[in-house]
Design a protein around this motif. Structure first.
Motif, PDB file in Angstrom:
ATOM      1  N   ALA A   1      34.388  48.329  45.642  1.00  0.00           N
ATOM      2  CA  ALA A   1      35.285  49.243  45.375  1.00  0.00           C
ATOM      3  C   ALA A   1      34.764  50.594  45.687  1.00  0.00           C
ATOM      4  N   ALA A   2      33.462  50.755  44.961  1.00  0.00           N
ATOM      5  CA  ALA A   2      32.850  52.242  45.199  1.00  0.00           C
ATOM      6  C   ALA A   2      32.647  52.669  46.698  1.00  0.00           C
ATOM      7  N   GLY A   3      32.139  51.622  47.387  1.00  0.00           N
ATOM      8  CA  GLY A   3      31.584  51.895  48.916  1.00  0.00           C
ATOM      9  C   GLY A   3      32.876  51.940  49.509  1.00  0.00           C
ATOM     10  N   THR A   4      34.040  51.426  49.241  1.00  0.00           N
ATOM     11  CA  THR A   4      35.282  51.805  49.895  1.00  0.00           C
ATOM     12  C   THR A   4      35.952  52.996  49.604  1.00  0.00           C
TER      13      THR A   4
ATOM     14  N   THR B   1      26.914  41.327  49.354  1.00  0.00           N
ATOM     15  CA  THR B   1      28.051  42.198  48.810  1.00  0.00           C
ATOM     16  C   THR B   1      27.245  43.608  48.792  1.00  0.00           C
ATOM     17  N   LYS B   2      25.931  43.718  48.319  1.00  0.00           N
ATOM     18  CA  LYS B   2      25.101  45.144  48.264  1.00  0.00           C
ATOM     19  C   LYS B   2      24.917  45.497  49.738  1.00  0.00           C
TER      20      LYS B   2
ATOM     21  N   ALA C   1      28.252  46.911  50.665  1.00  0.00           N
ATOM     22  CA  ALA C   1      28.431  48.388  50.038  1.00  0.00           C
ATOM     23  C   ALA C   1      27.457  49.289  50.764  1.00  0.00           C
ATOM     24  N   ALA C   2      26.342  48.946  50.947  1.00  0.00           N
ATOM     25  CA  ALA C   2      25.615  50.232  51.467  1.00  0.00           C
ATOM     26  C   ALA C   2      26.030  50.305  53.023  1.00  0.00           C
ATOM     27  N   ALA C   3      26.632  49.385  53.617  1.00  0.00           N
ATOM     28  CA  ALA C   3      27.110  49.693  55.100  1.00  0.00           C
ATOM     29  C   ALA C   3      28.235  50.810  54.903  1.00  0.00           C
ATOM     30  N   LEU C   4      28.958  50.533  53.786  1.00  0.00           N
ATOM     31  CA  LEU C   4      30.233  51.361  53.582  1.00  0.00           C
ATOM     32  C   LEU C   4      29.690  52.858  53.331  1.00  0.00           C
ATOM     33  N   VAL C   5      28.768  53.083  52.404  1.00  0.00           N
ATOM     34  CA  VAL C   5      28.258  54.238  52.158  1.00  0.00           C
ATOM     35  C   VAL C   5      27.577  55.049  53.420  1.00  0.00           C
ATOM     36  N   ILE C   6      26.956  54.294  54.224  1.00  0.00           N
ATOM     37  CA  ILE C   6      26.321  54.719  55.682  1.00  0.00           C
ATOM     38  C   ILE C   6      27.423  55.154  56.466  1.00  0.00           C
TER      39      ILE C   6
END
Lengths: 271, 278
Positions: free
Chosen positions: A220-223, A24-25, A28-33
């Motif tokens: 959710a934050a990454g999205t 999951t982490k 989420a990192a991939a979404l931020v990138i």
């Protein structure tokens, strides 16, 4: 770059983010990138960066090494920006993109032990490549310690400090010795692996989450970060006047996180 | 210049996507070539040599924004197929440490692998021609030549990307004059080019804009190339000195690490065996 510190923080940390699922982490990192890659809005990009720093603050990781490691790519990005961007804003956007992506991946590494970070990746890679990833990371620690010892020994023998050329020669000789040591180490490692039944694939089980709520929150934050980046990219004409909003929200989040962290550390000291 | 220090989202998708496709194809070929037991025995060596390269790349020479690479040495120690594996591993670990973009790991793998392969070829050729007694100057020359070629490849990639002057994107800029969020370069909330600046919506300005964009691209590329070659050349000399010293030391202490033996000549069966015995 102190990789040993990163590993210690990742394995000994006990924050909710440390307990979350590695997959999951990573997602989420991939979404931020992806949001840093997609955005062309400086304020949105900086806002995402501040939100990631807020997550790092709440994870109770040491901030100075975290920020210095994540800030390292800024030097090279600034050079590229200086050489290629026509104005300061475009240059700032390039640097901001580099730092935002670095903050996300370094936070992942500070909160997740490296075998877990690479375990998911290993399954998608050819056997030799996946195994080499693990061996490389392990070797960084072994060689790092050995290099420190060799340099001290070489400098003591050459009287370094007073003779810079002699000192440089001693350091290079230490590097040469390190290569020899690395070669012998590699052969010993293979023999040990073969004795233990290595057949071309190191098996690393992926750890499950101990904090499902944090998993959901991280995703959710990454999205949300990616959605904001996409929105300001697609509907930039309408949203341009509101660019300050994600930045202000992230700044408020960071201030709140800092207050919580210092309140907790103060409380711990008093206790 | 083992890799591009460009953040995610600056290079076009077709370029970094192609980089990934070619890098994965090369990795599959390298993996297939390394399935022999002798190659598997060298797997831990890939780990330790990659770690050496990572440690070197993490030590920046701050005034010239350069870091050591040791890729020529790595190529000499690993040989061609394992060099490709090592290049990928190095770039993945560096990306995980925030050093270099994640999307451009493929392109960076190709650059690093090129450097290792070219360094290996030049060093092997030089050592065969001049012998291990001249290992240090051969290594220095191989390092400078390799870094010059890969730096040119890097400039070529940036030129091919067209990011230096051609890409127009909105940046959501803050006007420093009046602290509003309108474009500081044109009236109203208009597009600001990420590299070229300004939106040229009117048809009569299109031709002029295209000319300006071309000029800006050429100017940006020239500036980028000047910076990279100027600062890079200082780094090449440093890199060549360190590589030469290490290779010279290895050539004295353990030359077998550097000179890979030629394939043994095929052993022909004795005539008696060949014809079924006496």
């Amino acid at each position: 770059m102190d990789v040993r510190l990163v590993d210690t923080v990742a394995t000994s940390g006990s924050s909710p983010l440390h307990r979350a699922s590695p997959r999951t982490k990573a997602a989420a990192a991939a979404l931020v990138i992806a949001s840093a890659a997609v955005t062309t809005n400086l304020f949105v990009c900086t806002g995402v960066a501040l939100a990631v720093v807020a997550a790092a603050v709440l994870s109770r990781i040491p901030l100075r090494p975290y920020l210095s490691l994540a800030g390292y790519p800024a030097v090279f990005a600034a050079l590229f920006a200086w050489a290629s961007a026509p104005d300061a804003l475009s240059g700032a956007l390039i640097v901001s993109k580099a730092v935002t992506a670095a903050l996300a991946v370094v936070l992942l590494l500070f909160t997740t032990p490296y075998p877990q970070v690479f375990a998911s990746l290993q399954r998608t890679l050819p056997g030799l490549v996946g195994d080499a990833l693990f061996m490389t990371y392990r070797a960084i620690f072994v060689l790092g310690e050995k290099l420190d010892d060799l340099i001290v020994a070489a400098r003591l023998r050459s009287g370094a400090g007073r003779h810079p050329i002699r000192s440089a020669r001693a350091t290079v000789r230490a590097l040469g010795n390190l290569v020899l040591y690395a070669f012998d180490l590699a052969q010993r490692e293979y023999d040990i692996l073969a004795l233990r039944g290595y057949s071309g694939r190191l098996a690393v089980p992926v750890r499950r989450s101990a904090a499902p709520a944090v998993d959901a929150l991280a995703l959710a934050a990454g999205t949300a970060a990616l959605a904001a980046a996409l929105a300001w990219r697609v509907a930039w004409r309408d949203l341009l006047p509101y660019s300050w909003m994600p930045l202000a929200a992230a700044a408020a989040l960071l201030v709140a996180a800092l207050v919580v962290r210092f309140a907790r550390s103060g409380g711990t000291r008093h206790a | 210049m083992t890799h591009i220090h460009v953040p995610d989202g600056v290079l076009p998708v077709w370029l970094w996507g192609s980089g990934w496709v070619v890098a994965v194809a090369l990795l599959l070929i390298a993996d297939r070539a390394s399935r022999r037991v002798t190659a598997r025995r060298r797997l831990p060596l890939v780990g330790v040599v990659s770690a050496l390269v990572i440690v070197a790349m993490s030590s920046e020479v701050v005034p010239i924004a350069y870091h050591m690479n040791l890729t020529v040495l790595a190529g000499a120690l690993l040989g061609p197929s394992l060099s490709i594996v090592s290049a990928f591993v190095v770039q993945v670990v560096l990306a995980a440490l925030g050093h270099g973009g994640v999307t451009i790991v493929g392109l960076n793998t190709l650059l690093t692998a090129s450097e290792m392969l070219l360094g290996w070829a030049l060093l092997q050729g030089g050592l065969r021609l001049l012998g291990t007694k001249r290992a240090a100057p051969v290594a220095a020359a191989a390092t400078v030549a390799t870094l010059a070629v890969t730096t040119t490849m890097l400039v070529g990639l940036i030129a091919a990307s067209g990011t230096l002057g051609a890409t127009e994107r909105e940046t959501g800029a803050l006007d420093p004059e009046n602290l509003t969020f309108a474009s500081p370069f044109s009236e109203g909330a208009l597009r600001i080019g990420l590299f070229s600046g300004g939106e040229h919506g009117q048809e009569e300005e299109a031709e002029h804009a295209a000319g300006e964009a071309e000029h800006a691209e050429a100017l940006g590329l020239a500036r980028f190339a000047t910076v990279v070659y100027t600062l890079g050349s200082i780094g090449w000399v440093l890199e060549a000195l360190v590589t030469a010293a290490i290779v010279g030391y290895l050539a004295r202490v353990r030359p077998s690490l550097l000179v890979q033996p030629r394939a043994p000549a095929a052993v022909l069966p004795a005539p008696a065996e060949h014809h079924g015995g006496a």
